[in-house]
Design an enzyme around this catalytic site. Structure first.
Site, short mmCIF file in Angstrom:
data_model
loop_
_atom_site.label_atom_id
_atom_site.label_comp_id
_atom_site.label_asym_id
_atom_site.label_seq_id
_atom_site.Cartn_x
_atom_site.Cartn_y
_atom_site.Cartn_z
N GLU A 53 -7.57 -19.70 3.77
CA GLU A 53 -8.14 -20.93 3.26
C GLU A 53 -7.79 -21.14 1.78
O GLU A 53 -7.49 -22.27 1.34
CB GLU A 53 -9.67 -20.92 3.42
CG GLU A 53 -10.13 -20.80 4.85
CD GLU A 53 -10.41 -19.37 5.27
OE1 GLU A 53 -11.42 -19.15 5.97
OE2 GLU A 53 -9.62 -18.46 4.90
N CYS A 87 -14.79 -17.61 1.23
CA CYS A 87 -14.02 -18.83 1.45
C CYS A 87 -14.93 -20.02 1.74
O CYS A 87 -14.60 -21.17 1.43
CB CYS A 87 -13.05 -18.63 2.61
SG CYS A 87 -11.70 -17.50 2.23
N ARG A 213 11.98 3.64 12.38
CA ARG A 213 13.33 3.89 11.87
C ARG A 213 14.27 2.72 12.13
O ARG A 213 15.21 2.52 11.37
CB ARG A 213 13.93 5.14 12.55
CG ARG A 213 13.12 6.39 12.37
CD ARG A 213 13.83 7.62 12.93
NE ARG A 213 14.09 7.53 14.36
CZ ARG A 213 13.18 7.72 15.30
NH1 ARG A 213 11.93 7.97 14.97
NH2 ARG A 213 13.51 7.65 16.57
#
Length: 347
Positions: A53, A87, A213
């Protein structure tokens, strides 16, 4: 598809960008819409950084439009002070009048409180848009908080005759059932999950590194069940190159600074349940179970799994070690350059 669903689906697309980097936080995507036009977007990238947000609001060029806009977000805006401010407070402060939320947050410190705060501030709030999709996006986060254990992914490769390995193989030689594309995909998966587990026999027979890897990303925490602590120190699993948890039955829990954590379990009762409980305490939200057959079958028989990803490779053998038995139909099947990948879900 209605307007709200359209924009929440865009939020879902954005949120997926954070898979593997947001732990312990959930995946969240956000868009801000004014007059049927997206004027701001954002997603949560990693813990400690700005939430979706915040990023979406910061991306809006003309802040005056926020007072006449709708903010869409996959997960309920947070209402507590963690590493970042709430938020929900920011949405209120910016006077955004309309909020559309995919699903509520199961985390106890939020769990509906963010919605109540927005409603108390006189905002128009809609909850439950594309709810199933939003919950599926955060299946790891939801499982962790609801079931108090990691999200469990079973993974193995078998031949068309159901073998996962030859009866005998030379030391340091691995019989690859799948092709290189499938092997790279597995490393991509490892980079997205927090932990990866094998049993003693797999550790001894294959000496796996269980790292990333063939893909860019973070190595998962390695986990091995070694009841009698018989694994020799020269194995890759014990090389201290990445965090590794060793479960054993010695009755002693020892933690040291060398990336090795020894945790004693009671092997007289529900070992796998205990193991998942300990991984929950370590705040690991997801784990891939990579073998061997006995370990995988143990999770299946105990019902301690959420998803299974099973390859059927083109390479074949006449005799071998039988793979786990999962008595259900695949939910979906994907072709990986000739190898078949079946997905199963423990709904």
């Amino acid at each position: 598809m209605n307007r709200n669903e359209f924009y929440i689906k865009r939020c879902l697309e954005l949120a997926e960008n954070g898979l593997g980097t947001t732990y312990p936080n959930p995946l969240v995507g956000c868009v801000i819409v004014h007059d049927e036009k997206i004027i701001g977007e954002g997603w949560h990238i990693k813990s400690g950084d700005a939430h979706a947000e915040v990023r979406a609001i910061a991306s809006v060029k003309d802040e005056s439009l926020l007072k006449k806009s709708t903010i869409y977000v996959t997960l309920e805006p947070c209402s507590h002070f963690g590493k970042t401010p709430p938020c929900s407070d920011l949405i209120i402060a910016k006077k955004i009048p309309n909020i559309v939320v995919g699903t509520l947050d199961p985390f106890a410190k939020v769990a509906g409180i963010g919605i109540k705060k927005l409603l108390a501030a006189g905002r128009n709030v809609v909850v439950g848009v594309c709810e199933k999709e939003c919950e599926a996006l955060n299946k790891r986060f939801f499982t962790f908080h609801r079931k108090k254990r990691p999200y469990v992914i079973l993974k193995w490769a078998e031949t068309k005759h159901g073998f996962i390995a030859p009866l005998e193989q030379k030391s340091n030689e691995i019989f690859w059932i799948t092709n290189s594309h499938a092997q790279q995909l597995v490393h991509k998966w490892r980079s997205k999950e927090q932990a990866i587990l094998v049993g003693t026999q797999t550790a001894l027979a294959d000496n796996p590194k269980l790292n990333v890897r063939h893909w860019n990303g973070t190595n998962p925490t390695r986990v091995v069940i070694d009841k009698s602590l018989k694994l020799p120190g020269h194995l890759s699993l014990l090389d201290k190159s990445q965090p590794t948890v060793v479960f054993h039955d010695k009755g002693i829990t020892e933690k040291n600074k060398d990336n090795l954590i020894y945790i004693g379990l009671d092997f007289n009762c529900e070992v796998l349940t205990q193991a998942l409980e300990e991984l929950y305490k370590l705040e690991l939200q997801s784990i891939i179970i990579e073998g061997g057959s006995k370990t995988l079958q143990g999770f299946i028989d105990a019902g301690l799994w959420d998803e299974a990803r099973v390859f059927t490779g083109q390479n074949d053998i006449d005799k071998g070690i039988k793979g786990p038995v999962l008595e259900r139909q695949a939910t979906r099947t994907v072709d990986v350059e000739g190898d078949q990948l079946n997905y199963f879900y423990n709904d």
